[in-house]
Design an enzyme around this catalytic site. Structure first.
Site, mmCIF file in Angstrom:
data_model
loop_
_atom_site.group_PDB
_atom_site.id
_atom_site.type_symbol
_atom_site.label_atom_id
_atom_site.label_comp_id
_atom_site.label_asym_id
_atom_site.label_seq_id
_atom_site.Cartn_x
_atom_site.Cartn_y
_atom_site.Cartn_z
ATOM 1 N N CYS A 147 -84.115 108.375 12.426
ATOM 2 C CA CYS A 147 -83.057 109.325 12.778
ATOM 3 C C CYS A 147 -81.846 109.151 11.858
ATOM 4 C CB CYS A 147 -82.656 109.118 14.229
ATOM 5 S SG CYS A 147 -83.984 109.505 15.392
ATOM 6 N N CYS A 173 -88.624 101.099 17.440
ATOM 7 C CA CYS A 173 -88.114 102.130 18.348
ATOM 8 C C CYS A 173 -88.707 101.990 19.746
ATOM 9 C CB CYS A 173 -88.412 103.516 17.787
ATOM 10 S SG CYS A 173 -90.161 103.852 17.630
ATOM 11 N N CYS A 175 -81.620 105.037 23.998
ATOM 12 C CA CYS A 175 -81.698 106.297 23.260
ATOM 13 C C CYS A 175 -83.136 106.539 22.765
ATOM 14 C CB CYS A 175 -80.708 106.266 22.091
ATOM 15 S SG CYS A 175 -80.573 107.812 21.197
ATOM 16 N N CYS A 176 -83.756 105.489 22.194
ATOM 17 C CA CYS A 176 -85.152 105.610 21.743
ATOM 18 C C CYS A 176 -86.098 105.861 22.922
ATOM 19 C CB CYS A 176 -85.598 104.342 21.017
ATOM 20 S SG CYS A 176 -85.051 104.217 19.314
ATOM 21 N N CYS A 188 -78.982 103.847 12.690
ATOM 22 C CA CYS A 188 -80.435 103.878 12.923
ATOM 23 C C CYS A 188 -81.225 103.843 11.623
ATOM 24 C CB CYS A 188 -80.827 105.129 13.700
ATOM 25 S SG CYS A 188 -80.033 105.245 15.297
HETATM 26 S S1 SF4 Z 1 -83.645 106.060 16.198
HETATM 27 FE FE1 SF4 Z 1 -81.475 106.170 16.822
HETATM 28 S S2 SF4 Z 1 -81.013 108.328 17.253
HETATM 29 FE FE2 SF4 Z 1 -83.246 108.105 17.084
HETATM 30 S S3 SF4 Z 1 -83.903 107.913 19.175
HETATM 31 FE FE3 SF4 Z 1 -83.628 105.807 18.394
HETATM 32 S S4 SF4 Z 1 -81.491 105.196 18.807
HETATM 33 FE FE4 SF4 Z 1 -81.701 107.433 19.142
#
Ligand code: SF4
Length: 238
Positions: free
Chosen positions: A195, A223, A111-112, A200
């Site tokens: 986020c 991240c 996701c990051c 997170c």
């Molecule tokens: S901090 Fe969480 S929501 Fe944001 S990009 Fe990374 S995994 Fe995704």
């Protein structure tokens, strides 16, 4: 440039000294990334006193707290900042279609990568700026304890860390001294703000390290924006 030599020179330097050097040596060839946290606000305030119109890039992952977006917009307007927002290539709808819902829970690293690391990497290539300032500090986390004022990343960009020698206490003392505004989430018990999903970013009531509320309970600590900056890799790159 001999990075080793410059790092030696800045070993105990104050942030303004490093900043002035960077802005002077890379005119129109440097930029800053910021998520408008406390250290970022301090750095932006310092930059503003040295130059104007300095480019600042904000990565809008699509998962920021409304308070963060509101604060970023307010400070941009009030301080007349030159802020550019970067967005991920893939829309949230497409991401969900492809990888399902709650990717941040299932695979936060991916996701990051999709929402933070890749958009910034693409932007760097696109605009051709090779010198990047950020507000990271050694005392923020174990993963950052060996950071230096100047480092190189895997793409040979120069990373400049003016606040690297400062502590969290110094950051907050500067904020108080200059009466700087901050993201209101700090007043609610957050000590590092990323986020909004609770997996997170969570409140850090025990003050167990500034970033203890990030991906709390998981092995993930970063991240990915700064993970290619280990001292070892930097040594190799020098
Ligand atoms: S901090 Fe969480 S929501 Fe944001 S990009 Fe990374 S995994 Fe995704």
């Amino acid at each position: 440039m001999d990075i080793k030599e410059v790092n030696e020179k800045f070993r105990h330097s104050e942030p303004e000294e490093i900043l002035e050097w960077a802005i002077k040596i890379f005119p129109y060839q440097a930029a800053m990334t910021s998520s408008f946290q406390a250290s970022g606000i301090v750095l932006i305030h310092m930059i503003k006193r040295i130059t104007f119109d300095f480019p600042i890039f904000f990565i809008d992952t699509g998962f920021h707290f409304p308070e963060t977006l509101e604060f970023k917009n307010r400070i941009t307007k009030e301080w007349n900042l030159n802020v550019h927002t970067i967005i991920p290539m893939m829309s949230k709808r497409k991401l969900e279609q492809k990888h399902g819902r709650f990717l941040y829970e299932k695979d936060p690293d991916f996701c990051c990568l999709v929402n933070k690391v890749t958009p910034l990497r693409n932007l760097k290539k696109e605009i051709g700026v090779r010198n990047w300032i950020s507000a990271i500090r050694k005392d923020q986390a174990e993963t950052r304890k060996n950071f230096m004022p100047l480092m190189r990343d895997n793409e040979r960009n120069l990373r400049i860390h003016p606040l690297v020698n400062w502590t969290g206490q110094k950051v907050w003392a500067y904020i108080r001294e200059h009466n700087l505004p901050c993201n209101p989430l700090y007043d609610q018990g957050y000590t590092s703000i990323g986020c909004f999903p609770s997996c997170c970013t969570s409140k850090n009531e025990h003050e167990n390290g500034e970033r203890a509320g990030r991906w709390s309970g998981r092995s993930k600590l970063e991240c990915g924006l700064h993970t290619d900056l280990t001292a070892e890799k930097t040594k190799e790159a020098l």
